[in-house]
Design a protein around this motif. Structure first.
Motif, short mmCIF file in Angstrom:
data_model
loop_
_atom_site.label_atom_id
_atom_site.label_comp_id
_atom_site.label_asym_id
_atom_site.label_seq_id
_atom_site.Cartn_x
_atom_site.Cartn_y
_atom_site.Cartn_z
N UNK A 10 -5.74 13.31 -22.75
CA UNK A 10 -6.24 11.94 -22.83
C UNK A 10 -6.86 11.65 -24.20
N UNK A 11 -7.53 12.66 -24.74
CA UNK A 11 -8.14 12.47 -26.06
C UNK A 11 -7.06 12.27 -27.12
N UNK A 12 -6.04 13.14 -27.07
CA UNK A 12 -4.96 13.01 -28.04
C UNK A 12 -4.23 11.67 -27.87
N UNK A 13 -4.11 11.24 -26.63
CA UNK A 13 -3.46 9.95 -26.37
C UNK A 13 -4.28 8.82 -26.97
N UNK A 14 -5.58 8.90 -26.82
CA UNK A 14 -6.47 7.88 -27.38
C UNK A 14 -6.34 7.84 -28.90
N UNK A 15 -6.25 9.02 -29.49
CA UNK A 15 -6.11 9.09 -30.95
C UNK A 15 -4.73 8.66 -31.43
N UNK A 16 -3.78 8.61 -30.50
CA UNK A 16 -2.41 8.36 -30.92
C UNK A 16 -1.78 9.57 -31.56
N UNK A 18 -0.64 12.37 -29.67
CA UNK A 18 0.05 13.20 -28.69
C UNK A 18 1.29 13.81 -29.34
N UNK A 19 1.54 15.08 -29.02
CA UNK A 19 2.75 15.71 -29.55
C UNK A 19 3.97 14.88 -29.13
N UNK A 20 4.89 14.77 -30.07
CA UNK A 20 6.07 13.95 -29.81
C UNK A 20 6.78 14.36 -28.50
N UNK A 21 6.83 15.66 -28.29
CA UNK A 21 7.54 16.16 -27.11
C UNK A 21 6.84 15.77 -25.81
N UNK A 22 5.52 15.62 -25.88
CA UNK A 22 4.75 15.31 -24.67
C UNK A 22 4.60 13.81 -24.43
N UNK A 23 4.91 13.04 -25.43
CA UNK A 23 4.61 11.61 -25.38
C UNK A 23 5.24 10.89 -24.17
N UNK A 24 6.55 11.10 -23.90
CA UNK A 24 7.15 10.39 -22.75
C UNK A 24 6.45 10.73 -21.44
N UNK A 25 6.14 12.01 -21.25
CA UNK A 25 5.49 12.43 -20.01
C UNK A 25 4.10 11.79 -19.87
N UNK A 26 3.32 11.84 -20.97
CA UNK A 26 1.95 11.30 -20.92
C UNK A 26 1.99 9.79 -20.69
N UNK A 27 2.83 9.11 -21.43
CA UNK A 27 2.92 7.65 -21.27
C UNK A 27 3.37 7.27 -19.87
N UNK A 28 4.34 8.00 -19.38
CA UNK A 28 4.86 7.69 -18.05
C UNK A 28 3.78 7.91 -16.99
N UNK A 29 3.05 8.99 -17.14
CA UNK A 29 2.01 9.28 -16.16
C UNK A 29 0.92 8.21 -16.18
N UNK A 30 0.53 7.85 -17.38
CA UNK A 30 -0.54 6.86 -17.50
C UNK A 30 -0.11 5.47 -17.00
N UNK A 31 1.17 5.25 -16.98
CA UNK A 31 1.65 3.92 -16.56
C UNK A 31 1.46 3.68 -15.07
N UNK A 32 1.33 4.77 -14.31
CA UNK A 32 1.20 4.54 -12.87
C UNK A 32 -0.03 5.19 -12.24
N UNK A 33 -0.61 6.20 -12.91
CA UNK A 33 -1.70 6.95 -12.27
C UNK A 33 -3.05 6.26 -12.49
N UNK A 34 -3.55 5.66 -11.45
CA UNK A 34 -4.82 4.94 -11.56
C UNK A 34 -5.98 5.85 -11.93
#
Lengths: 281, 99
Positions: A10-16, A18-34
Motif C-alpha cells: 500500500x505504501x509503494x502504491x501511494x508513492x506510485x 509499485x514494481x511494474x510486475x505487481x502493478x496489475x495485481x495491486x490495482x485490480x485488488x484495490x479496485x474491489x477490496x473495500x
C-alpha cells in the motif's frame, strides 16, 4: 480466501512506485477490496498529516551538533566545503560569491533549522547533501546566507557586550555566557575558515581573534576568578573586538539589503569589499 | 494510474504556496499538528527519519533517497516502511480524532 495487500504494498502504491510486475495485481485488488481501500485511505490521511505540517524548531544545541559532524569533513580537500568553493567560484568567479560561501555554511545550519525535521540526528553527510536542495533559487540562497552570517555576528556582539559591561562573575552568570560562547564558536569557526579559504584576510583576522576569545570564554574554568575575568575583558577591549565585529555585522546587513534590492537580477552589482581591519589601539 | 495525493505529484513542501490567509484556528491547529508530527518523528531512528523526510518533504523517489543516503534501494524501502509504520501508530489516533 482473500489475500489482502500488505502495508508495504500500500505504501509503494501511494508513492506510485509499485514494481511494474505487481502493478496489475495491486490495482485490480484495490479496485474491489473495500478493506484495502479503507486501509489505503487511512495511510494517505496519516502521510498527508505529516506532509502538511509546518516545519518545527530545532532543539537547543543543534547548531553545535551540526558543527561536530561537519568538522571532520572540513579537513578533507575533496569534501563538501571545497565542492561549495568550486561551485561558488564557477558561478560568478568573483570575490563576492566566494565569500558568500562563508554564509553558506551558516546558511547550512540556518536552513537546517528551517527544515527542522532534520533536527533529530541525520548523519552529517545526509544533512549536508540534503540541505542545499530546499528549492531556493541562487539569489534567495545568497540572501539567506548573508542574513545567517549577520545573525551570527549580531548574537556574538550581544554576548560580548554583556560580558564586557556586566559583572558576569556573580551568581553563575558566567556559566550562561560560556554556553553561549560554546554555541557561537562552532559557527564562527566555519565562517572564519571559509573567509580564509576565499582569501579574505581582513575578515578572517577579525573572526580569528573572535574565535580565540570565544574559545577562552567557553573553556574557562567554572571557578574563574574576578581577576581572570577582568583580564579577559581587557583583551576584548584592547583588540577593539566589539567594534570590528560591529563593522562586519553592519556590512552583512548592508549586503542583505542589497541582495534584497537586487532580487532576481543577480548579484553582479555588489562588488564592494569589507572594510579593512581597523588599527588596534 | 495517477495519485494526486502523493507528495511526488504535489512536489516538495518548500515549493508550495499558501492558497489562503490562515485563520487563528487554522494556525492553532497547524501548531498542534506540527507538535504531533515532531513527536512522532522523534520515535524514528536517524536513518528512518532521514529516509522518511527525504521521501516526504523533499519529494524524492525511493531510489533517489537511497542514493542520497548511500544505501541500497531495498534497505531504503525497509527504512521507509518502518518509518511509515511508526508514524501511523503514533499519528492515527489524532487523524481519527480529526486533529
Amino acid at each position: 480466501m482473500t489475500n489482502h495487500l500488505s502495508e508495504e504494498e500500500l505504501i509503494l502504491h501511494y508513492y506510485g512506485e509499485t514494481d511494474r510486475a505487481d502493478e496489475p495485481r495491486v490495482d485490480a485488488h484495490l479496485s474491489w477490496c473495500g478493506e484495502c481501500q479503507a486501509e489505503s485511505a487511512q495511510l494517505r490521511r496519516v502521510v498527508m498529516m505529516v506532509e502538511t505540517a509546518d516545519p518545527v524548531e530545532a532543539r537547543p544545541g543543534f547548531e553545535r551538533d551540526v558543527w561536530a559532524r561537519l568538522e571532520p569533513r572540513l579537513d578533507a580537500n575533496t569534501g563538501f566545503f571545497h565542492r561549495l568553493v568550486d561551485r561558488s567560484a564557477q558561478r560568478d568567479g568573483g570575490w563576492f560569491s566566494q565569500w558568500a560561501l562563508a554564509g553558506g555554511v551558516a546558511a547550512l545550519v540556518f536552513t537546517a533549522f528551517m527544515a527542522g525535521r532534520f533536527s533529530g540526528g541525520v548523519p552529517a553527510t545526509n544533512l549536508v547533501e540534503a540541505t542545499p536542495s530546499l528549492g531556493l533559487p541562487a539569489a534567495s540562497l545568497d540572501r539567506v546566507l548573508h542574513a545567517a552570517v549577520g545573525d551570527h555576528l549580531d548574537r556574538t556582539q550581544v554576548m560580548l557586550t554583556e560580558l564586557v559591561n556586566n559583572d558576569v562573575g556573580q551568581a553563575g552568570l558566567f556559566a550562561g555566557e560560556q554556553e553561549r560562547a560554546s554555541n557561537l564558536v562552532a559557527i564562527n569557526r566555519l565562517i572564519r575558515q571559509s573567509a580564509s579559504q576565499s582569501g579574505d584576510a581582513g575578515v578572517a583576522d577579525v573572526l580569528e581573534d573572535l574565535e580565540r576569545v570565544l574559545l577562552e570564554i567557553a573553556n574557562a574554568p567554572a571557578d574563574v576568578t574576578p581577576h581572570e575575568l577582568s583580564d579577559l575583558k581587557d583583551r576584548i577591549t584592547a583588540q577593539d573586538l566589539l567594534f570590528r565585529v560591529r563593522v562586519i555585522a553592519s556590512e552583512m546587513r548592508n549586503r542583505t539589503r542589497t541582495d534584497r534590492e537586487a532580487g532576481d537580477h543577480g548579484l553582479s552589482g555588489v562588488e564592494g569589499r569589507l572594510p579593512q581591519r581597523p588599527p588596534i589601539s | 494510474m495517477t495519485r494526486p495525493t502523493s507528495s511526488r505529484v504535489q512536489g516538495p513542501l518548500s515549493e508550495r504556496g499558501s492558497e489562503s490567509q490562515p485563520t487563528p484556528e487554522r494556525v492553532a491547529a497547524s501548531t498542534q499538528i506540527s507538535d504531533r508530527v515532531n513527536d512522532a518523528l522523534g520515535l524514528l531512528t536517524a536513518l528512518e527519519r532521514a529516509a522518511f523526510t527525504l521521501r516526504h518533504v523533499e519529494g524524492m523517489s525511493i531510489e533517489e533517497v537511497g542514493a542520497k543516503l548511500g544505501i541500497k534501494t531495498s534497505a531504503t524501502k525497509h527504512s521507509i516502511f518502518r518509518a511509515v509504520k511508526k508514524m501511523r501508530n503514533a499519528l492515527e489516533p489524532f487523524v481519527e480524532a480529526g486533529l
